[in-house]
Design a protein around this motif. Structure first.
Motif, PDB file in Angstrom:
ATOM      1  N   VAL A  91      -1.766  -3.144 -10.285  1.00 37.94           N
ATOM      2  CA  VAL A  91      -1.602  -2.945 -11.720  1.00 37.94           C
ATOM      3  C   VAL A  91      -1.256  -4.288 -12.343  1.00 37.94           C
ATOM      4  O   VAL A  91      -0.441  -5.046 -11.800  1.00 37.94           O
ATOM      5  CB  VAL A  91      -0.488  -1.913 -12.016  1.00 37.94           C
ATOM      6  CG1 VAL A  91      -0.205  -1.852 -13.505  1.00 37.94           C
ATOM      7  CG2 VAL A  91      -0.884  -0.526 -11.518  1.00 37.94           C
ATOM      8  N   LEU A  99      -9.815   2.875  -0.422  1.00 40.01           N
ATOM      9  CA  LEU A  99      -8.407   2.910  -0.063  1.00 40.01           C
ATOM     10  C   LEU A  99      -8.149   3.646   1.242  1.00 40.01           C
ATOM     11  O   LEU A  99      -7.055   3.552   1.808  1.00 40.01           O
ATOM     12  CB  LEU A  99      -7.601   3.554  -1.190  1.00 40.01           C
ATOM     13  CG  LEU A  99      -7.659   2.823  -2.537  1.00 40.01           C
ATOM     14  CD1 LEU A  99      -6.880   3.599  -3.582  1.00 40.01           C
ATOM     15  CD2 LEU A  99      -7.112   1.408  -2.421  1.00 40.01           C
ATOM     16  N   ARG A 104       0.829  -1.208   0.000  1.00 44.70           N
ATOM     17  CA  ARG A 104       0.000   0.000   0.000  1.00 44.70           C
ATOM     18  C   ARG A 104       0.864   1.258   0.000  1.00 44.70           C
ATOM     19  O   ARG A 104       0.624   2.193  -0.765  1.00 44.70           O
ATOM     20  CB  ARG A 104      -0.931   0.017   1.216  1.00 44.70           C
ATOM     21  CG  ARG A 104      -1.944   1.163   1.206  1.00 44.70           C
ATOM     22  CD  ARG A 104      -2.740   1.210   2.480  1.00 44.70           C
ATOM     23  NE  ARG A 104      -1.973   1.730   3.601  1.00 44.70           N
ATOM     24  CZ  ARG A 104      -1.809   3.044   3.840  1.00 44.70           C
ATOM     25  NH1 ARG A 104      -2.344   3.943   3.039  1.00 44.70           N
ATOM     26  NH2 ARG A 104      -1.103   3.450   4.879  1.00 44.70           N
ATOM     27  N   ARG A 109      -7.819  -3.836  -8.186  1.00 46.45           N
ATOM     28  CA  ARG A 109      -7.982  -3.612  -6.752  1.00 46.45           C
ATOM     29  C   ARG A 109      -8.032  -4.965  -6.059  1.00 46.45           C
ATOM     30  O   ARG A 109      -8.513  -5.957  -6.605  1.00 46.45           O
ATOM     31  CB  ARG A 109      -9.288  -2.875  -6.444  1.00 46.45           C
ATOM     32  CG  ARG A 109      -9.358  -1.436  -6.917  1.00 46.45           C
ATOM     33  CD  ARG A 109      -8.608  -0.508  -5.983  1.00 46.45           C
ATOM     34  NE  ARG A 109      -8.882   0.893  -6.285  1.00 46.45           N
ATOM     35  CZ  ARG A 109      -8.224   1.614  -7.179  1.00 46.45           C
ATOM     36  NH1 ARG A 109      -7.254   1.043  -7.882  1.00 46.45           N
ATOM     37  NH2 ARG A 109      -8.518   2.887  -7.387  1.00 46.45           N
ATOM     38  N   PRO A 168      -5.470  -1.299 -14.486  1.00 45.18           N
ATOM     39  CA  PRO A 168      -5.595  -1.105 -13.033  1.00 45.18           C
ATOM     40  C   PRO A 168      -6.454  -2.179 -12.401  1.00 45.18           C
ATOM     41  O   PRO A 168      -7.348  -2.752 -13.040  1.00 45.18           O
ATOM     42  CB  PRO A 168      -6.256   0.271 -12.919  1.00 45.18           C
ATOM     43  CG  PRO A 168      -7.019   0.429 -14.195  1.00 45.18           C
ATOM     44  CD  PRO A 168      -6.222  -0.301 -15.251  1.00 45.18           C
ATOM     45  N   GLY A 200       3.529   1.177  -3.251  1.00 45.01           N
ATOM     46  CA  GLY A 200       2.988   0.618  -4.486  1.00 45.01           C
ATOM     47  C   GLY A 200       3.650   1.148  -5.740  1.00 45.01           C
ATOM     48  O   GLY A 200       3.954   0.387  -6.675  1.00 45.01           O
ATOM     49  N   ASN A 201       3.915   2.455  -5.809  1.00 45.95           N
ATOM     50  CA  ASN A 201       4.547   3.022  -7.001  1.00 45.95           C
ATOM     51  C   ASN A 201       5.951   2.476  -7.197  1.00 45.95           C
ATOM     52  O   ASN A 201       6.406   2.283  -8.336  1.00 45.95           O
ATOM     53  CB  ASN A 201       4.584   4.549  -6.904  1.00 45.95           C
ATOM     54  CG  ASN A 201       3.210   5.173  -7.065  1.00 45.95           C
ATOM     55  OD1 ASN A 201       2.312   4.569  -7.652  1.00 45.95           O
ATOM     56  ND2 ASN A 201       3.038   6.378  -6.544  1.00 45.95           N
ATOM     57  N   GLU A 260      -4.070 -10.146  -6.340  1.00 43.84           N
ATOM     58  CA  GLU A 260      -2.690  -9.722  -6.557  1.00 43.84           C
ATOM     59  C   GLU A 260      -1.960 -10.568  -7.591  1.00 43.84           C
ATOM     60  O   GLU A 260      -0.822 -10.268  -7.961  1.00 43.84           O
ATOM     61  CB  GLU A 260      -1.919  -9.768  -5.231  1.00 43.84           C
ATOM     62  CG  GLU A 260      -2.432  -8.780  -4.177  1.00 43.84           C
ATOM     63  CD  GLU A 260      -3.492  -9.399  -3.256  1.00 43.84           C
ATOM     64  OE1 GLU A 260      -4.320 -10.191  -3.739  1.00 43.84           O
ATOM     65  OE2 GLU A 260      -3.481  -9.095  -2.052  1.00 43.84           O
ATOM     66  N   LEU A 265      -5.849  -2.686  -1.753  1.00 45.33           N
ATOM     67  CA  LEU A 265      -4.610  -2.330  -2.444  1.00 45.33           C
ATOM     68  C   LEU A 265      -4.903  -1.861  -3.853  1.00 45.33           C
ATOM     69  O   LEU A 265      -5.759  -2.416  -4.547  1.00 45.33           O
ATOM     70  CB  LEU A 265      -3.678  -3.544  -2.501  1.00 45.33           C
ATOM     71  CG  LEU A 265      -3.293  -4.167  -1.159  1.00 45.33           C
ATOM     72  CD1 LEU A 265      -2.454  -5.414  -1.397  1.00 45.33           C
ATOM     73  CD2 LEU A 265      -2.552  -3.165  -0.295  1.00 45.33           C
ATOM     74  N   ARG A 266      -4.165  -0.855  -4.287  1.00 44.68           N
ATOM     75  CA  ARG A 266      -4.207  -0.429  -5.679  1.00 44.68           C
ATOM     76  C   ARG A 266      -3.195  -1.274  -6.433  1.00 44.68           C
ATOM     77  O   ARG A 266      -2.002  -1.245  -6.140  1.00 44.68           O
ATOM     78  CB  ARG A 266      -3.886   1.061  -5.783  1.00 44.68           C
ATOM     79  CG  ARG A 266      -3.957   1.587  -7.216  1.00 44.68           C
ATOM     80  CD  ARG A 266      -3.620   3.064  -7.295  1.00 44.68           C
ATOM     81  NE  ARG A 266      -4.727   3.881  -6.809  1.00 44.68           N
ATOM     82  CZ  ARG A 266      -4.693   4.617  -5.711  1.00 44.68           C
ATOM     83  NH1 ARG A 266      -3.601   4.608  -4.950  1.00 44.68           N
ATOM     84  NH2 ARG A 266      -5.715   5.361  -5.344  1.00 44.68           N
ATOM     85  N   LYS A 326     -13.929  -2.527  -2.074  1.00 43.93           N
ATOM     86  CA  LYS A 326     -12.827  -2.797  -2.991  1.00 43.93           C
ATOM     87  C   LYS A 326     -12.086  -1.529  -3.407  1.00 43.93           C
ATOM     88  O   LYS A 326     -10.881  -1.554  -3.640  1.00 43.93           O
ATOM     89  CB  LYS A 326     -13.341  -3.539  -4.224  1.00 43.93           C
ATOM     90  CG  LYS A 326     -12.265  -4.321  -4.949  1.00 43.93           C
ATOM     91  CD  LYS A 326     -12.855  -5.383  -5.837  1.00 43.93           C
ATOM     92  CE  LYS A 326     -11.788  -6.348  -6.319  1.00 43.93           C
ATOM     93  NZ  LYS A 326     -12.342  -7.410  -7.147  1.00 43.93           N
ATOM     94  N   ASP A 327     -12.781  -0.417  -3.531  1.00 39.54           N
ATOM     95  CA  ASP A 327     -12.146   0.844  -3.896  1.00 39.54           C
ATOM     96  C   ASP A 327     -11.932   1.753  -2.695  1.00 39.54           C
ATOM     97  O   ASP A 327     -11.557   2.921  -2.855  1.00 39.54           O
ATOM     98  CB  ASP A 327     -12.987   1.575  -4.938  1.00 39.54           C
ATOM     99  CG  ASP A 327     -12.965   0.874  -6.283  1.00 39.54           C
ATOM    100  OD1 ASP A 327     -11.911   0.332  -6.639  1.00 39.54           O
ATOM    101  OD2 ASP A 327     -14.001   0.858  -6.970  1.00 39.54           O
TER     102      ASP A 327
END
Length: 474
Positions: free
Chosen positions: A142, A391, A110, A130, A128, A113-114, A285, A139-140, A388-389
């Motif tokens: 990709v 955050l 979290r 979730r 994207p 993440g980037n 994930e 978690l965001r 789910k969204d």
């Protein structure tokens, strides 16, 4: 446009137009999941399906080495980690040597993440995603199209073991709110022609609507069923209680996922359908996958991941503990030695009557949740989609002591406020309607059970408790 607003617009459309929207979304999903990557990966893992044990290990170790090399070359988090810890990933040549690398937990994903994103891809081609938010950190994520192709390759390899092919028509019981909650007349399902499936609403399963589900499933020739075991079990319970025999419309198999498959759910499904039930263990994930073969054993998809167990208990032939997963498929955001939060028992010796030589998971102890019961009698499971969204939510829990109300405990993150709560409330309303009161309580942390387990939904209603029928006493 916000997803909640789009859902409200969708809900106002007539069913035929909603079918068109579902089919359009299905076509986009089909293109992302079932393109050239899917076909190539399915060919690849069909080739490795019956390798001997040494060949399985060698193949997995090769994929692990490629993943570690990619992470070291293109992922900032791992470049920093390997340098700080003095780790040379080229010297990790097998799954047995993975413990040289520290664990990766959800909070790190979290916060960093980037830094976990590979710089080997253009952001324009990434998809994207979730993870669920009730039992831990939303978690965001990709993904790449190739990663989604990998996931569906292992899914369709399993389905192929039971004789099914991509394009076969099936009944889906997932969490998509495809039918407006307020709808009181059938159909309580929508067609996704692109993916060959009909999506049955989980949010309309009350006694007076279940006859329509049964009638549809008896006459339309669904080759298999797929979805949440708790919801499929509700349909099967109705079939059994009313003596309804599916006869020639019975599915050839029932594939379950996304929830822990409980023994009494499996028994109920088998009794009603006379079909084998095959489960899959995976996560959003894309770090782990294990599927049940026709003999009923979970085989780790070693082409997709490496699965370790952090021991809690151990015997001569088995080890039980938290699942630590390393995913090979998602190069956009590779997760190495990732703490899943799930508990499993792994056999120390490979082998199965089906002939496959991949590691065997004996037991899975994932999420077990009660149902939420609405004022009009619907029993709704898997409520984690609401969060789910979310955050700005650390974790959340739903408590129900009366059919006309629920209490939602939320452990918030900094920045949580009225806007975040309004978005959550819209998600609840889409799934539970407006006749049930939803009260929110902000807390520092969600209490655990005496055994240390987290429960996302706790009901004191007889119709809401998730338990075997033999245990029902009130």
């Amino acid at each position: 446009m916000a997803r909640g607003v789009l859902q409200e617009l969708y809900d106002r459309l007539p069913p035929g137009v909603q079918d068109m929207f579902v089919a359009t979304a299905g076509w986009r999903s089909y293109r992302a999941r079932f393109g050239s990557h899917f076909r190539a990966n399915l060919r690849d893992i069909s080739r490795t399906d019956f390798l001997d044990a040494d060949e399985v290990r060698a193949d997995q170790d090769r994929r692990l080495a490629e993943t570690l090399r990619w992470a070291a070359d293109t992922v900032p988090y791992y470049r920093e980690l390997f340098r700080r810890e003095g780790i040379d990933p080229a010297k990790i040549r097998s799954v047995e040597e993975l413990p040289r690398i520290p664990f990766l937990d959800k909070e790190t994903v979290r916060l960093r993440g980037n830094d976990l994103l590979s710089d080997g891809f253009s952001s324009r081609i990434l998809i994207p995603g979730r993870s669920s938010g009730t039992t831990g950190t939303a978690l965001r994520l990709v993904h790449t199209r190739e990663a989604l192709g990998w996931e569906y390759a292992v899914i369709w390899r399993q389905r192929g073991w039971f004789g099914f092919l991509l394009g076969d028509r099936f009944a889906g019981f997932g969490g998509q709110p495809v039918v407006p909650f307020e709808q009181q007349e059938p159909p309580f399902w929508r067609s996704d022609l692109a993916r060959g499936r009909v999506l049955f609403s989980l949010y309309h399963m009350k006694p007076e609507f279940l006859p329509y589900y049964a009638a549809e499933l008896r006459q339309r020739g669904y080759l298999f069923w797929q979805g949440y075991p708790s919801s499929i079990a509700l349909v099967c319970e109705y079939l059994l209680e009313n003596g309804i025999d599916l006869r020639t419309a019975a599915p050839g198999a029932v594939f379950t996922s996304s929830e822990t498959l409980l023994d009494f759910h499996r028994d109920r499904i088998v009794q009603a359908t006379r079909a084998p039930v095959a489960d899959r263990y995976g996560n959003a994930e894309l770090s782990v996958s294990a599927v049940q073969c026709p003999e009923g054993r979970y085989h780790v998809d070693t082409e997709f991941c490496a699965l370790e167990i952090e021991p809690h208990e151990e015997g001569p032939d088995w080890v039980r503990g938290e699942v630590i997963a390393t995913g090979f498929a998602n190069r956009a955001m590779p997760l190495i030695r990732y703490r899943t939060g799930d508990v499993a028992t792994l056999r120390k010796q490979v082998g199965c009557p089906c002939g496959r030589k991949r590691p065997v998971v004996e037991e899975l102890d994932g999420r077990i949740e009660d149902y939420v019961v609405t004022p009009d009698g619907r029993r709704i499971g898997r409520m984690d989609h609401v969060f789910k969204d979310a955050l700005l939510v650390k974790e959340a829990q739903i408590l129900q002591t009366a059919a006309n109300a629920i209490l939602v405990r939320i452990a918030p993150r900094p920045g949580y406020g009225p806007d975040a709560q309004a978005r959550i409330d819209r998600e609840f309303r889409a799934r539970l309607g407006r006749d049930i009161a939803v009260r929110y309580e902000l807390v520092d942390a969600i209490p655990r059970e005496a055994n240390g387990k987290f429960r996302a939904v706790i009901s004191s209603l007889a119709g809401g408790r998730l338990r075997a029928p033999a245990d029902a006493s009130d």
